[in-house]
Scaffold this motif. Structure first.
Motif, PDB file in Angstrom:
ATOM      1  N   LYS A  95       0.807  -1.225   0.000  1.00 42.76           N
ATOM      2  CA  LYS A  95       0.000   0.000   0.000  1.00 42.76           C
ATOM      3  C   LYS A  95       0.845   1.281   0.000  1.00 42.76           C
ATOM      4  O   LYS A  95       0.293   2.396  -0.062  1.00 42.76           O
ATOM      5  N   LEU A  96       2.141   1.144   0.121  1.00 42.53           N
ATOM      6  CA  LEU A  96       2.988   2.346   0.129  1.00 42.53           C
ATOM      7  C   LEU A  96       2.867   3.097  -1.191  1.00 42.53           C
ATOM      8  O   LEU A  96       2.922   2.498  -2.267  1.00 42.53           O
ATOM      9  N   ARG A  97       2.695   4.405  -1.094  1.00 43.51           N
ATOM     10  CA  ARG A  97       2.510   5.227  -2.295  1.00 43.51           C
ATOM     11  C   ARG A  97       3.854   5.699  -2.841  1.00 43.51           C
ATOM     12  O   ARG A  97       4.785   5.972  -2.088  1.00 43.51           O
ATOM     13  N   LYS A  98       3.909   5.798  -4.138  1.00 45.79           N
ATOM     14  CA  LYS A  98       5.107   6.304  -4.813  1.00 45.79           C
ATOM     15  C   LYS A  98       5.298   7.774  -4.442  1.00 45.79           C
ATOM     16  O   LYS A  98       4.342   8.560  -4.482  1.00 45.79           O
ATOM     17  N   PRO A  99       6.512   8.189  -4.097  1.00 49.74           N
ATOM     18  CA  PRO A  99       6.714   9.587  -3.711  1.00 49.74           C
ATOM     19  C   PRO A  99       6.715  10.517  -4.912  1.00 49.74           C
ATOM     20  O   PRO A  99       7.037  10.108  -6.030  1.00 49.74           O
ATOM     21  N   THR A 100       6.344  11.733  -4.663  1.00 50.62           N
ATOM     22  CA  THR A 100       6.548  12.744  -5.698  1.00 50.62           C
ATOM     23  C   THR A 100       8.052  12.975  -5.844  1.00 50.62           C
ATOM     24  O   THR A 100       8.848  12.624  -4.955  1.00 50.62           O
ATOM     25  N   VAL A 101       8.440  13.576  -6.952  1.00 48.46           N
ATOM     26  CA  VAL A 101       9.871  13.813  -7.172  1.00 48.46           C
ATOM     27  C   VAL A 101      10.432  14.739  -6.089  1.00 48.46           C
ATOM     28  O   VAL A 101      11.546  14.536  -5.604  1.00 48.46           O
ATOM     29  N   ALA A 102       9.646  15.746  -5.683  1.00 48.63           N
ATOM     30  CA  ALA A 102      10.115  16.668  -4.640  1.00 48.63           C
ATOM     31  C   ALA A 102      10.311  15.934  -3.323  1.00 48.63           C
ATOM     32  O   ALA A 102      11.321  16.123  -2.626  1.00 48.63           O
ATOM     33  N   SER A 113      12.947  19.983 -11.951  1.00 44.48           N
ATOM     34  CA  SER A 113      12.423  21.147 -12.668  1.00 44.48           C
ATOM     35  C   SER A 113      12.315  22.318 -11.691  1.00 44.48           C
ATOM     36  O   SER A 113      12.463  22.158 -10.472  1.00 44.48           O
ATOM     37  N   ALA A 114      12.021  23.496 -12.228  1.00 44.76           N
ATOM     38  CA  ALA A 114      11.915  24.689 -11.377  1.00 44.76           C
ATOM     39  C   ALA A 114      10.794  24.541 -10.361  1.00 44.76           C
ATOM     40  O   ALA A 114      10.941  24.906  -9.181  1.00 44.76           O
ATOM     41  N   SER A 115       9.649  23.999 -10.777  1.00 46.27           N
ATOM     42  CA  SER A 115       8.509  23.848  -9.862  1.00 46.27           C
ATOM     43  C   SER A 115       8.816  22.824  -8.777  1.00 46.27           C
ATOM     44  O   SER A 115       8.445  23.004  -7.600  1.00 46.27           O
ATOM     45  N   VAL A 116       9.499  21.740  -9.140  1.00 46.50           N
ATOM     46  CA  VAL A 116       9.866  20.727  -8.140  1.00 46.50           C
ATOM     47  C   VAL A 116      10.897  21.298  -7.168  1.00 46.50           C
ATOM     48  O   VAL A 116      10.812  21.070  -5.952  1.00 46.50           O
ATOM     49  N   ALA A 117      11.868  22.054  -7.673  1.00 44.44           N
ATOM     50  CA  ALA A 117      12.868  22.680  -6.807  1.00 44.44           C
ATOM     51  C   ALA A 117      12.204  23.627  -5.812  1.00 44.44           C
ATOM     52  O   ALA A 117      12.607  23.713  -4.638  1.00 44.44           O
ATOM     53  N   ASP A 118      11.160  24.338  -6.265  1.00 44.56           N
ATOM     54  CA  ASP A 118      10.431  25.230  -5.368  1.00 44.56           C
ATOM     55  C   ASP A 118       9.729  24.434  -4.267  1.00 44.56           C
ATOM     56  O   ASP A 118       9.720  24.837  -3.096  1.00 44.56           O
ATOM     57  N   ALA A 119       9.154  23.278  -4.624  1.00 40.93           N
ATOM     58  CA  ALA A 119       8.495  22.428  -3.632  1.00 40.93           C
ATOM     59  C   ALA A 119       9.510  21.883  -2.626  1.00 40.93           C
ATOM     60  O   ALA A 119       9.222  21.787  -1.425  1.00 40.93           O
ATOM     61  N   VAL A 120      10.699  21.538  -3.089  1.00 37.76           N
ATOM     62  CA  VAL A 120      11.765  21.085  -2.197  1.00 37.76           C
ATOM     63  C   VAL A 120      12.127  22.199  -1.216  1.00 37.76           C
ATOM     64  O   VAL A 120      12.274  21.966  -0.015  1.00 37.76           O
ATOM     65  N   GLN A 121      12.271  23.416  -1.723  1.00 38.83           N
ATOM     66  CA  GLN A 121      12.650  24.540  -0.866  1.00 38.83           C
ATOM     67  C   GLN A 121      11.587  24.802   0.191  1.00 38.83           C
ATOM     68  O   GLN A 121      11.912  25.070   1.359  1.00 38.83           O
ATOM     69  N   THR A 150       6.223  11.092   1.196  1.00 41.82           N
ATOM     70  CA  THR A 150       5.618  10.704  -0.086  1.00 41.82           C
ATOM     71  C   THR A 150       5.144  11.936  -0.850  1.00 41.82           C
ATOM     72  O   THR A 150       4.842  11.846  -2.036  1.00 41.82           O
ATOM     73  N   ALA A 151       5.060  13.075  -0.164  1.00 41.08           N
ATOM     74  CA  ALA A 151       4.635  14.323  -0.797  1.00 41.08           C
ATOM     75  C   ALA A 151       5.391  15.478  -0.157  1.00 41.08           C
ATOM     76  O   ALA A 151       5.798  15.396   1.015  1.00 41.08           O
ATOM     77  N   ALA A 152       5.601  16.526  -0.907  1.00 34.69           N
ATOM     78  CA  ALA A 152       6.266  17.717  -0.376  1.00 34.69           C
ATOM     79  C   ALA A 152       5.398  18.343   0.705  1.00 34.69           C
ATOM     80  O   ALA A 152       4.178  18.144   0.748  1.00 34.69           O
ATOM     81  N   VAL A 153       6.016  19.099   1.586  1.00 34.63           N
ATOM     82  CA  VAL A 153       5.316  19.731   2.701  1.00 34.63           C
ATOM     83  C   VAL A 153       5.343  21.241   2.510  1.00 34.63           C
ATOM     84  O   VAL A 153       6.413  21.834   2.367  1.00 34.63           O
TER      85      VAL A 153
END
Length: 282
Positions: free
Chosen positions: A43-50, A115-123, A145-148
């Motif tokens: 049941k573990l969900r695949k993580p987003t790239v961020a 990508s720029a949007s993923v980098a923003d989510a990481v930040q 599993t998801a950015a915060v």
């Protein structure tokens, strides 16, 4: 927690640090062991790239400093230390940017550039770990599993963003708590020292200004004394001149009186001579 809970957390941390393209196949392999744990792994969900990039950052050990800064930031807020808050705010922004760049490097090394949007989510996720203790606890599991994004989080719930168990907070070690008390005492002493130094500097400036005012007053007093001495000398000379002039007046007055007496005597003699002449003519 049960042994299955602990094992699930271990497996989830391992799977969620894999490149996203490998997650599903590897998860299915681990779930094939069957049993309750296998069903939970499935049941573990695949993580987003961020989220995956942040998990790499956690495994790389780069978020420890961020969590420590978070504690220092809260301490400064509790102490209402404006100068410390300003300094920590600048340090936080610099650290967030540096950690986001490190996460991008790790992701690129693993074959998935951000990508720029993923980098923003990481930040935003890294920033959440710094400013919120519960977010730090969830993020440092390395099982995102998801950015915060704290702006979008409901009531501080991280259950949807973390696989497996979600700790409440990251407990500070006893040494850190001791260090906290020591830092507070040190900061209080530093504030007292700064205040004493400001008071001393103010006193030095006032003493310097007082010395200047005293020197000016002494100079004016010396000049006034010199004027008084000069005026006293002039007064003494004037008094001497006055006495001499008064003596001359008295002498001239005596001379005039003698001259007036002589004039009166001469007029009397003239009158007598004139009378005698007139008497002889008759």
């Amino acid at each position: 927690m049960s042994d299955d809970d602990d094992r699930l957390d271990e497996v989830a941390a391992e799977l969620l640090s894999l490149p996203p393209a490998r997650f599903t196949a590897t998860r299915n392999e681990r779930a094939a062991s069957g049993g309750a744990l296998g069903r939970r792994i499935a049941k573990l969900r695949k993580p987003t790239v961020a989220a995956w990039a942040v998990n790499l950052l956690v495994r790389d050990g780069q978020l420890g400093e961020a969590v420590e800064l978070s504690r220092a930031l809260h301490e400064a807020q509790d102490d209402l230390d404006a100068a410390e808050l300003s300094r920590l705010g600048r340090q936080r922004r610099q650290l967030v940017a540096a950690l986001a760049r490190r996460a991008a490097e790790l992701a690129a090394e693993a074959g998935t550039p951000l990508s720029a949007s993923v980098a923003d989510a990481v930040q935003k996720t890294v920033n959440a770990a710094i400013v919120d203790e519960r977010a730090a606890a969830a993020i440092l599991t390395g099982r995102l599993t998801a950015a915060v994004d704290l702006a979008d989080l409901d009531a501080g719930s991280f259950g949807d963003a973390v696989a497996g168990s979600v700790p409440d907070i990251v407990p500070a070690p006893a040494a850190a708590r001791d260090d906290l008390a020591a830092r507070r005492a040190r900061k209080a002493a530093e504030r007292a020292l700064r205040e004493a130094e400001r008071t001393r500097a103010d006193a030095e400036r006032e003493l310097t200004a007082s010395d200047r005012r005293l020197a000016t007053a002494r100079e004016r007093s010396d000049r006034a004394g010199e004027r008084v001495d000069g005026l006293r000398a002039e007064l003494s000379k004037a008094e001497h001149d006055l006495a001499a002039a008064e003596e001359a007046v008295r002498a001239r007055e005596g001379e005039r009186a003698d001259a007036a007496d002589a004039l009166r005597a001469a007029e009397s003699a003239r009158e007598r001579a004139a009378a005698a002449r007139d008497e002889g003519d008759r």
